[in-house]
Design a protein around this motif. Structure first.
Motif, PDB file in Angstrom:
ATOM      1  N   UNK A  70       0.930  -1.216  -0.129  1.00  0.00           N
ATOM      2  CA  UNK A  70       0.152  -0.123   0.130  1.00  0.00           C
ATOM      3  C   UNK A  70       0.876   1.315   0.094  1.00  0.00           C
ATOM      4  N   UNK A  71       1.871   1.128   0.809  1.00  0.00           N
ATOM      5  CA  UNK A  71       2.754   2.504   0.900  1.00  0.00           C
ATOM      6  C   UNK A  71       3.456   2.512  -0.429  1.00  0.00           C
ATOM      7  N   UNK A  72       3.865   1.517  -1.034  1.00  0.00           N
ATOM      8  CA  UNK A  72       4.558   1.719  -2.533  1.00  0.00           C
ATOM      9  C   UNK A  72       3.604   2.151  -3.571  1.00  0.00           C
ATOM     10  N   UNK A  73       2.331   1.821  -3.254  1.00  0.00           N
ATOM     11  CA  UNK A  73       1.419   2.278  -4.363  1.00  0.00           C
ATOM     12  C   UNK A  73       1.131   3.707  -4.005  1.00  0.00           C
ATOM     13  N   UNK A  74       1.052   4.157  -2.953  1.00  0.00           N
ATOM     14  CA  UNK A  74       0.832   5.636  -2.823  1.00  0.00           C
ATOM     15  C   UNK A  74       2.089   6.384  -3.329  1.00  0.00           C
ATOM     16  N   UNK A  75       3.224   5.737  -3.048  1.00  0.00           N
ATOM     17  CA  UNK A  75       4.498   6.428  -3.324  1.00  0.00           C
ATOM     18  C   UNK A  75       4.480   6.499  -5.142  1.00  0.00           C
ATOM     19  N   UNK A  76       3.965   5.485  -5.685  1.00  0.00           N
ATOM     20  CA  UNK A  76       4.154   5.866  -7.029  1.00  0.00           C
ATOM     21  C   UNK A  76       2.875   6.561  -7.442  1.00  0.00           C
ATOM     22  N   UNK A  77       1.737   6.559  -7.010  1.00  0.00           N
ATOM     23  CA  UNK A  77       0.825   7.422  -7.358  1.00  0.00           C
ATOM     24  C   UNK A  77       1.358   8.762  -7.147  1.00  0.00           C
TER      25      UNK A  77
END
Length: 217
Positions: free
Chosen positions: A79-86
């Protein structure tokens, strides 16, 4: 070295070279070389100079709890990675929001195309991480439900399966004498199978966690 030995589905016992008293804390080695502290419960078999004991692991968490925690952490990381890429995909957002077309042949063409490609790739990564997070969350929920499940690997399985057997016997008897309606043609057969399976579980549970007994398995 004391080792784990599979006794029946989902149940592992201790295979030891020497005899131990009930309540003794011993160390067992897994097939991966990990050492686990366990408490000796019952001597259930003695064969070829080996002693086999039912044991209770002295770990803070059960296998299911460890799996649930691992998948929960994995979900949080994705989830943290997804938010970072977003967030990263918002690069040049003000410029792109103007809808400025790519100027073919202009000195800005290469930068413009590269910016769009980077953001597109980042959004793809964001979605990919989000999907992995959902998959990990589902697995975490599954193992959390397993963590509260009573199995033959637990001393409390005697009481649990004895109660289930009592209910199954009553239900089976009701189907046979007609006091309970048969919902389909296989109701009696299924009920009979359930009774047999629970009788076997109670038998194993009593051997593992009841009075000490030995066999030549």
């Amino acid at each position: 070295m004391n080792k784990f030995k599979k006794y029946c589905p989902n149940v592992w016992v201790a295979e030891c070279d020497e005899e131990y008293e009930k309540g003794k804390t011993i160390e067992l080695e897994t097939k991966y070389g990990k050492t686990v502290e366990c408490e000796v419960y019952n001597l259930i078999a003695q064969k070829d100079g080996k002693f086999y004991y039912s044991i209770v692991r002295l770990e803070d968490q059960t296998y299911a709890q460890r799996k649930a925690e691992r998948y929960s952490n994995s979900a949080a990381n994705h989830i943290a990675k997804s938010e970072h890429y977003c967030e990263a995909a918002q690069e040049g957002g003000e410029f792109l929001s103007l809808g400025e077309p790519i100027k073919v042949g202009h000195h800005s063409e290469k930068r413009h195309r590269a910016l769009i490609e980077r953001n597109w790739a980042r959004m793809g990564k964001s979605v990919e991480c989000e999907e992995k997070a959902k998959a990990a969350e589902a697995k975490a929920e599954y193992w959390e439900s397993k963590a509260s499940e009573i199995t033959l690997a637990m001393p409390e399985s005697i009481e649990c399966f004895s109660e289930e057997l009592e209910k199954a016997v009553t239900y089976h008897k009701g189907l046979k004498d007609g006091s309970i309606e048969r919902k389909h043609s296989y109701s009696l057969a299924y009920a009979s199978k359930e009774v047999k399976e629970l009788k076997k579980k109670v038998e194993i549970a009593k051997l593992l966690w009841g009075e000490e007994a030995t066999d030549d398995r």
